[in-house]
Design a protein around this motif. Structure first.
Motif, PDB file in Angstrom:
ATOM      1  N   LEU A   2    -110.282  58.734 -48.238  1.00 33.19           N
ATOM      2  CA  LEU A   2    -110.281  59.809 -47.247  1.00 33.19           C
ATOM      3  C   LEU A   2    -111.019  61.051 -47.733  1.00 33.19           C
ATOM      4  O   LEU A   2    -110.848  62.137 -47.195  1.00 33.19           O
ATOM      5  N   ARG A   4    -111.688  64.217 -49.613  1.00 35.58           N
ATOM      6  CA  ARG A   4    -110.819  65.176 -50.287  1.00 35.58           C
ATOM      7  C   ARG A   4    -109.423  65.220 -49.677  1.00 35.58           C
ATOM      8  O   ARG A   4    -108.541  65.913 -50.154  1.00 35.58           O
ATOM      9  N   LEU A   5    -109.222  64.489 -48.596  1.00 35.01           N
ATOM     10  CA  LEU A   5    -107.922  64.531 -47.911  1.00 35.01           C
ATOM     11  C   LEU A   5    -106.912  63.586 -48.543  1.00 35.01           C
ATOM     12  O   LEU A   5    -107.271  62.490 -48.963  1.00 35.01           O
ATOM     13  N   THR A   6    -105.669  63.995 -48.538  1.00 35.06           N
ATOM     14  CA  THR A   6    -104.595  63.070 -48.929  1.00 35.06           C
ATOM     15  C   THR A   6    -104.219  62.299 -47.669  1.00 35.06           C
ATOM     16  O   THR A   6    -104.513  62.738 -46.548  1.00 35.06           O
ATOM     17  N   PRO A   7    -103.532  61.154 -47.807  1.00 28.33           N
ATOM     18  CA  PRO A   7    -103.064  60.449 -46.607  1.00 28.33           C
ATOM     19  C   PRO A   7    -102.248  61.374 -45.695  1.00 28.33           C
ATOM     20  O   PRO A   7    -102.442  61.362 -44.474  1.00 28.33           O
ATOM     21  N   ALA A   8    -101.400  62.219 -46.279  1.00 24.10           N
ATOM     22  CA  ALA A   8    -100.586  63.124 -45.458  1.00 24.10           C
ATOM     23  C   ALA A   8    -101.471  64.109 -44.696  1.00 24.10           C
ATOM     24  O   ALA A   8    -101.245  64.396 -43.513  1.00 24.10           O
ATOM     25  N   GLY A   9    -102.506  64.609 -45.378  1.00 19.88           N
ATOM     26  CA  GLY A   9    -103.442  65.544 -44.738  1.00 19.88           C
ATOM     27  C   GLY A   9    -104.190  64.864 -43.605  1.00 19.88           C
ATOM     28  O   GLY A   9    -104.403  65.443 -42.530  1.00 19.88           O
ATOM     29  N   PHE A  10    -104.592  63.614 -43.827  1.00 23.32           N
ATOM     30  CA  PHE A  10    -105.296  62.862 -42.786  1.00 23.32           C
ATOM     31  C   PHE A  10    -104.390  62.667 -41.570  1.00 23.32           C
ATOM     32  O   PHE A  10    -104.818  62.888 -40.426  1.00 23.32           O
ATOM     33  N   PHE A 104    -101.540  53.085 -46.615  1.00 28.31           N
ATOM     34  CA  PHE A 104    -100.698  54.261 -46.354  1.00 28.31           C
ATOM     35  C   PHE A 104    -100.245  54.272 -44.892  1.00 28.31           C
ATOM     36  O   PHE A 104     -99.484  55.140 -44.470  1.00 28.31           O
TER      37      PHE A 104
END
Ligand code: SIN
Ligand code: CO
Length: 390
Positions: A2, A4-10, A104
């Motif tokens: 993703l 620079r994004l974390t799964p949570a951020g995505f 995720f």
């Protein structure tokens, strides 16, 4: 995957909200399937595919459903067509492995991996999908344009749904390993700039009609056909034509009782079976395997490998677990509950791990049942994965 994004951020910022482009999401991406393998698959019976001729057909965007004809495919012009093949992950384990990058997300929400092979100017035209999708670029380059404001108004008389109006608001040229996420409802248009392979990892969402229909079907199957409405306390009526509130309440209760019989734990089971039902029928079993898989074969296996078309999921209950495999439910008692995330989470379980769990009560028996059902295959010593009994 993703950027620079974390799964949570995505999930918070993009999923079902706005597109996301990730350059080199899969660095040094190697195509898990070749154009030749894909076209070969499209010619096989039982494989869903569409050949889209942007030009050269009787009308623009002419669609020819599979199975495709190998000779015809070889004779196509060098530009302006694309071949889309559905469910390629169920045939090529290496394509199925792409799904692991999206672990995720709940695996039951991912539908299939569709792969398209296109020659220059190959496209399915600008359109809107009702499901969200990750578009992963493999071989070659493809230009994607999006128009989040395009009205859902399609050109009449075509085989495909092609938008009448599409004004690109953003565009990107994707190269191997680049990933574009599109939420549902965002109009998009992908045109091949060179010969190219595009992998669409699509989501699925059961519709209310599907869930309700399946549930009611199950209620009906379990309903006692001999149970009839009864009213031994009936008193003389004033209007013979009236259905009294008492009668209505009694009918409602009759239905509500059945409904509650299948809510709670039975609903859990129904949902798991529904969501793991396999699209294609399980591979036909050979005679004789039903007698059982010798434990020795499992203990001596180099690995057990999940069939790429199999669907597994599990549901926790206080201490115990319900494991679902290809629409079948297995009640795992407390000592065996550990096996559910293991079996539902892996494509391959190696020998060391098999031996580690072999002594745990019920583990090998459960595995043997799953092998017999074609969910897993045994990879023997020094050999490729073999079917149960094969
Ligand atoms: C394609 O791979 O050409 C089409 C994918 C899509 O637009 O959904
Ligand atoms: Co689309």
């Amino acid at each position: 995957l993703l950027g620079r994004l974390t799964p949570a951020g995505f999930l918070a910022r993009h999923r079902q909200k706005r597109p996301l482009l990730v350059r080199r999401a899969f660095p040094d991406f190697q195509d898990p399937v070749t154009p030749e393998e894909l076209t070969g698959l499209a010619c096989a019976r039982g494989v869903e595919s569409r050949l889209v001729l942007v030009r050269g057909g009787r009308r623009p965007w002419q669609v020819e459903e599979g199975p495709q004809d190998a000779r015809r495919l070889r004779r196509l012009p060098p530009t302006h067509w694309t071949l889309l093949v559905q469910g390629v992950d169920t045939h090529f384990p290496a394509v199925a492995a792409l799904r692991d990058a999206f672990a995720f997300l709940p695996s039951w929400r991912l539908d299939d991996v569709m792969v398209s092979f296109a020659v220059p100017f190959g496209t399915v035209g600008p359109h809107i999908d009702s499901y969200d999708v990750f578009l992963l670029q493999g071989l070659g380059r493809r230009r994607w344009q999006i128009d989040p404001h395009a009205p859902e108004d399609y050109r009449p008389g075509l085989d495909l749904r092609v938008l009448r109006r599409f004004r690109p608001r953003a565009e990107w040229v994707l190269e191997p390993g680049d990933l574009l996420y599109l939420p549902p409802g965002v109009a998009h248009h992908g045109v091949a700039l060179t010969d190219c392979l595009t992998y669409s990892i699509g989501f699925r969402a059961p519709s209310l009609a599907e869930v309700l229909g399946g549930f009611v079907e199950r209620l009906l199957a379990g309903a006692d056909p001999n149970r009839l409405y009864s009213d031994p306390d009936l008193r003389p009526v004033r209007h013979a034509g009236e259905i009294t509130p008492r009668a209505v309440a009694r009918l409602r209760l009759m239905v509500a009782r059945e409904w509650s019989r299948l809510s709670g734990a039975a609903f859990d089971r129904f949902v798991g079976e529904l969501l793991t039902a396999r699209k294609e029928p399980a591979p036909s079993r050979r005679r004789g395997i039903a007698r059982g898989i010798p434990r020795k074969r499992l203990v001596n296996a180099t690995a057990v490998v999940r069939h790429p078309a199999s669907r597994l999921a599990f549901l926790r209950r206080s201490g115990t677990c319900l494991l679902f495999a290809d629409g079948r439910a297995f009640d795992l008692p407390r000592p065996l509950a550990f096996a559910a995330p293991l079996l539902a989470g892996r494509r391959r379980i190696e020998a060391e791990e098999l031996r580690l769990h072999a002594a745990r009560p019920g583990f090998l028996d459960l595995l043997a049942v799953l092998v017999r059902a074609g969910v897993f295959t045994i990879a023997g010593r020094g050999g490729a994965a073999s079917r149960a009994g094969g």
